[in-house]
Each structure stands twice: as structure tokens, then as C-alpha cells.
Motif scaffolding. Structure first.
Motif, PDB file in Angstrom:
ATOM      1  N   ARG A 147       0.830  -1.206   0.000  1.00 27.84           N
ATOM      2  CA  ARG A 147       0.000   0.000   0.000  1.00 27.84           C
ATOM      3  C   ARG A 147       0.865   1.255   0.000  1.00 27.84           C
ATOM      4  O   ARG A 147       0.613   2.212  -0.737  1.00 27.84           O
ATOM      5  N   PHE A 148       1.906   1.244   0.815  1.00 34.75           N
ATOM      6  CA  PHE A 148       2.806   2.399   0.894  1.00 34.75           C
ATOM      7  C   PHE A 148       3.519   2.615  -0.433  1.00 34.75           C
ATOM      8  O   PHE A 148       3.606   3.736  -0.930  1.00 34.75           O
ATOM      9  N   GLY A 149       4.023   1.541  -1.015  1.00 37.58           N
ATOM     10  CA  GLY A 149       4.728   1.654  -2.287  1.00 37.58           C
ATOM     11  C   GLY A 149       3.834   2.181  -3.394  1.00 37.58           C
ATOM     12  O   GLY A 149       4.240   3.053  -4.180  1.00 37.58           O
ATOM     13  N   CYS A 150       2.586   1.701  -3.444  1.00 36.82           N
ATOM     14  CA  CYS A 150       1.650   2.147  -4.481  1.00 36.82           C
ATOM     15  C   CYS A 150       1.206   3.583  -4.267  1.00 36.82           C
ATOM     16  O   CYS A 150       0.750   4.245  -5.201  1.00 36.82           O
ATOM     17  N   LEU A 156       3.257   5.843  -3.585  1.00 35.02           N
ATOM     18  CA  LEU A 156       4.385   6.638  -4.077  1.00 35.02           C
ATOM     19  C   LEU A 156       4.494   6.577  -5.596  1.00 35.02           C
ATOM     20  O   LEU A 156       4.772   7.586  -6.249  1.00 35.02           O
ATOM     21  N   VAL A 157       4.314   5.404  -6.155  1.00 30.08           N
ATOM     22  CA  VAL A 157       4.403   5.237  -7.606  1.00 30.08           C
ATOM     23  C   VAL A 157       3.255   4.360  -8.085  1.00 30.08           C
ATOM     24  O   VAL A 157       2.879   3.405  -7.420  1.00 30.08           O
ATOM     25  N   HIS A 158       2.698   4.689  -9.246  1.00 29.73           N
ATOM     26  CA  HIS A 158       1.587   3.918  -9.786  1.00 29.73           C
ATOM     27  C   HIS A 158       2.109   2.849 -10.736  1.00 29.73           C
ATOM     28  O   HIS A 158       1.881   2.886 -11.941  1.00 29.73           O
ATOM     29  N   ASP A 159       2.828   1.937 -10.143  1.00 34.96           N
ATOM     30  CA  ASP A 159       3.385   0.828 -10.907  1.00 34.96           C
ATOM     31  C   ASP A 159       3.442  -0.368  -9.965  1.00 34.96           C
ATOM     32  O   ASP A 159       4.415  -0.563  -9.240  1.00 34.96           O
ATOM     33  N   GLU A 160       2.366  -1.161  -9.963  1.00 36.34           N
ATOM     34  CA  GLU A 160       2.270  -2.270  -9.017  1.00 36.34           C
ATOM     35  C   GLU A 160       3.388  -3.288  -9.210  1.00 36.34           C
ATOM     36  O   GLU A 160       3.887  -3.867  -8.241  1.00 36.34           O
ATOM     37  N   ASP A 161       3.789  -3.513 -10.458  1.00 37.96           N
ATOM     38  CA  ASP A 161       4.868  -4.464 -10.710  1.00 37.96           C
ATOM     39  C   ASP A 161       6.178  -3.968 -10.109  1.00 37.96           C
ATOM     40  O   ASP A 161       6.939  -4.753  -9.524  1.00 37.96           O
ATOM     41  N   LEU A 162       6.444  -2.670 -10.276  1.00 40.38           N
ATOM     42  CA  LEU A 162       7.659  -2.098  -9.691  1.00 40.38           C
ATOM     43  C   LEU A 162       7.643  -2.245  -8.177  1.00 40.38           C
ATOM     44  O   LEU A 162       8.657  -2.601  -7.558  1.00 40.38           O
ATOM     45  N   VAL A 163       6.481  -1.974  -7.563  1.00 43.01           N
ATOM     46  CA  VAL A 163       6.365  -2.070  -6.111  1.00 43.01           C
ATOM     47  C   VAL A 163       6.572  -3.506  -5.645  1.00 43.01           C
ATOM     48  O   VAL A 163       7.302  -3.762  -4.683  1.00 43.01           O
ATOM     49  N   ARG A 164       5.937  -4.448  -6.333  1.00 46.61           N
ATOM     50  CA  ARG A 164       6.116  -5.862  -5.960  1.00 46.61           C
ATOM     51  C   ARG A 164       7.574  -6.289  -6.082  1.00 46.61           C
ATOM     52  O   ARG A 164       8.110  -6.995  -5.214  1.00 46.61           O
ATOM     53  N   GLN A 171     -11.740  13.823   0.183  1.00 45.48           N
ATOM     54  CA  GLN A 171     -10.755  12.740   0.092  1.00 45.48           C
ATOM     55  C   GLN A 171     -10.321  12.498  -1.351  1.00 45.48           C
ATOM     56  O   GLN A 171      -9.126  12.380  -1.636  1.00 45.48           O
ATOM     57  N   THR A 172     -11.287  12.437  -2.261  1.00 43.48           N
ATOM     58  CA  THR A 172     -10.957  12.186  -3.666  1.00 43.48           C
ATOM     59  C   THR A 172     -10.113  13.301  -4.245  1.00 43.48           C
ATOM     60  O   THR A 172      -9.109  13.052  -4.927  1.00 43.48           O
ATOM     61  N   ARG A 173     -10.502  14.556  -3.968  1.00 42.49           N
ATOM     62  CA  ARG A 173      -9.758  15.698  -4.492  1.00 42.49           C
ATOM     63  C   ARG A 173      -8.338  15.740  -3.928  1.00 42.49           C
ATOM     64  O   ARG A 173      -7.382  16.050  -4.643  1.00 42.49           O
ATOM     65  N   LEU A 174      -8.212  15.427  -2.656  1.00 42.11           N
ATOM     66  CA  LEU A 174      -6.884  15.438  -2.042  1.00 42.11           C
ATOM     67  C   LEU A 174      -6.000  14.342  -2.622  1.00 42.11           C
ATOM     68  O   LEU A 174      -4.812  14.555  -2.886  1.00 42.11           O
ATOM     69  N   ARG A 175      -6.592  13.163  -2.822  1.00 44.21           N
ATOM     70  CA  ARG A 175      -5.792  12.066  -3.374  1.00 44.21           C
ATOM     71  C   ARG A 175      -5.361  12.363  -4.804  1.00 44.21           C
ATOM     72  O   ARG A 175      -4.254  12.024  -5.207  1.00 44.21           O
ATOM     73  N   LYS A 176      -6.246  13.019  -5.562  1.00 44.14           N
ATOM     74  CA  LYS A 176      -5.866  13.412  -6.916  1.00 44.14           C
ATOM     75  C   LYS A 176      -4.754  14.451  -6.867  1.00 44.14           C
ATOM     76  O   LYS A 176      -3.823  14.420  -7.681  1.00 44.14           O
ATOM     77  N   ALA A 177      -4.868  15.383  -5.915  1.00 47.07           N
ATOM     78  CA  ALA A 177      -3.838  16.411  -5.770  1.00 47.07           C
ATOM     79  C   ALA A 177      -2.500  15.785  -5.395  1.00 47.07           C
ATOM     80  O   ALA A 177      -1.436  16.246  -5.829  1.00 47.07           O
ATOM     81  N   LEU A 178      -2.552  14.715  -4.583  1.00 53.09           N
ATOM     82  CA  LEU A 178      -1.320  14.037  -4.182  1.00 53.09           C
ATOM     83  C   LEU A 178      -0.575  13.470  -5.381  1.00 53.09           C
ATOM     84  O   LEU A 178       0.660  13.385  -5.371  1.00 53.09           O
ATOM     85  N   GLU A 179      -1.318  13.073  -6.418  1.00 54.08           N
ATOM     86  CA  GLU A 179      -0.697  12.469  -7.585  1.00 54.08           C
ATOM     87  C   GLU A 179       0.282  13.414  -8.271  1.00 54.08           C
ATOM     88  O   GLU A 179       1.239  12.980  -8.910  1.00 54.08           O
ATOM     89  N   TYR A 180       0.049  14.710  -8.148  1.00 55.69           N
ATOM     90  CA  TYR A 180       0.873  15.686  -8.850  1.00 55.69           C
ATOM     91  C   TYR A 180       2.039  16.199  -8.014  1.00 55.69           C
ATOM     92  O   TYR A 180       2.830  17.004  -8.491  1.00 55.69           O
ATOM     93  N   LEU A 181       2.142  15.730  -6.781  1.00 54.43           N
ATOM     94  CA  LEU A 181       3.272  16.137  -5.947  1.00 54.43           C
ATOM     95  C   LEU A 181       4.538  15.393  -6.376  1.00 54.43           C
ATOM     96  O   LEU A 181       4.469  14.253  -6.837  1.00 54.43           O
TER      97      LEU A 181
END
Length: 201
Positions: A40-43, A45-53, A130-140
């Protein structure tokens, strides 16, 4: 991996000491206890489940490979998050190099960040934002995203976050202040201010 009994192997320190001594059951117990948290923590940070695994796998491969050189610790979760953070950071940097921006001015980050910490937690937990904040997090940037996830989603302290990210405490406050400033702009200053004043329902 050998079959293990979680009832026989209990307590992070005991499991860690067992790993140092070369007990595969201890490694397995640590893996099963924390793999979901790490994923969960890895995902986050990056949207690449294979990389995280792959990164998680490498962390545990290294734990076993170098088990005899590990130092005793009672902060196993912090250590694992730090290892995963380092691995993901390394992978991200290999893909693209980012130039750090020089800070034009320095505020008292600790006072400011802690003064609005409660407001930010409230905002994150509020379903309407929550949704808006999570979307905003994607651009950090990755490191800002990581500090927010450690502090506000994983509930690590500033000191623990510094250890996980392998930076000093002041840098944690600086990153947190930058991230919070960006989030305030993304969700709208007026809405964020209402949260800070406790007027948003």
C-alpha cells in the motif's frame, strides 16, 4: 519457504532476532505481517504495481542475503518502510533525473506544519475532499508525496519519517510544508481555510 507458526514467533524484536540468526520462519513471519502495508505504501508513491512488488521482493531478498549483518532493532516496520523507500527512490531516479529547486525563502516549518496538522488530517478523513486530495497528491513530487503518506496516512512521527526517508528532521518539515502548500492550492485555499477554522462540514 518453511511453514511457520505466528503463535510461536511473536513480537517484532523476537522475529528480527530470529532473522539475524538465520531463521527462515522469522523472515516469513515478518513478510506476511508487513507485506500488505508495504505494498500500500509503495503504491501510494508510484503507480506501478509491478515495480512495487519487485521492490518489496528485493527488500526481502536483501534481508535474507545480509541477515547476519543486520543490527537488532525494535522498529522493524520503520526499517522496512525505509528500505522500500530507498529502493523505489533509486528506481525512480534511474528513470529520470530531477533538479532540486532552491528555496527562495525559509519559514519556520515546524511551527507552521504542526499548527495545521490537525486540519490536514481532518481534511483527508473528510469524504467530500478525500478524492480531491488524493488526486492532488498524484501531482506532488515523489519525496513530497512520500512525506505526506508517512505523516498523515501511515501515522509515522516526524522522527520516524526522517529515518524512513533517510533525511534530517528539518528536511521532513520543509518537504511537508511544500507539500501542504501545494495541496492547499489544489483543493482551493477557501475550502482549506474553512477546514482550518473548523467551519466546513
Amino acid at each position: 519457504m518453511n511453514t511457520f507458526s505466528l503463535s510461536r514467533l511473536s513480537g517484532d524484536e523476537q522475529l528480527w532476532n530470529g532473522l539475524i540468526l538465520g531463521d527462515r520462519d522469522s523472515l516469513g513471519a515478518i513478510y506476511h505481517k508487513y507485506v500488505q502495508d508495504l505494498f500500500r505504501f509503495g503504491c501510494s508513491l508510484v503507480h506501478d504495481e509491478d515495480l512495487v512488488r519487485d521492490a518489496i521482493q528485493e527488500v526481502f531478498v536483501d534481508l535474507w542475503k545480509y541477515h547476519s549483518t543486520l543490527q537488532p532493532t525494535d522498529m522493524v516496520k520503520v526499517y522496512l518502510f525505509k528500505c522500500l523507500s530507498n529502493r523505489i527512490q533509486k528506481e525512480s531516479q534511474s528513470g529520470q533525473k530531477r533538479k532540486a529547486k532552491l528555496e527562495k525563502y525559509m519559514l519556520d516549518e515546524e511551527v507552521i506544519v504542526e499548527s495545521i496538522e490537525t486540519s490536514l488530517i481532518t481534511a483527508i478523513q473528510n469524504r467530500s475532499l478525500q478524492t480531491r486530495l488524493r488526486k492532488a497528491l498524484e501531482y506532488l513530487p515523489l519525496r513530497q508525496k512520500e512525506v505526506i503518506n508517512c505523516l498523515f496516512f501511515e501515522n509515522f512521527s516526524y522522527e520516524e519519517t526522517a529515518k524512513i526517508m533517510n533525511i534530517n528532521l528539518r528536511s521532513v518539515y520543509t518537504l511537508a510544508w511544500k507539500a501542504i502548500s501545494s495541496l492547499k492550492e489544489s483543493v482551493g485555499f477557501r475550502i482549506f481555510l474553512l477546514f482550518a477554522l473548523g467551519l466546513f462540514s
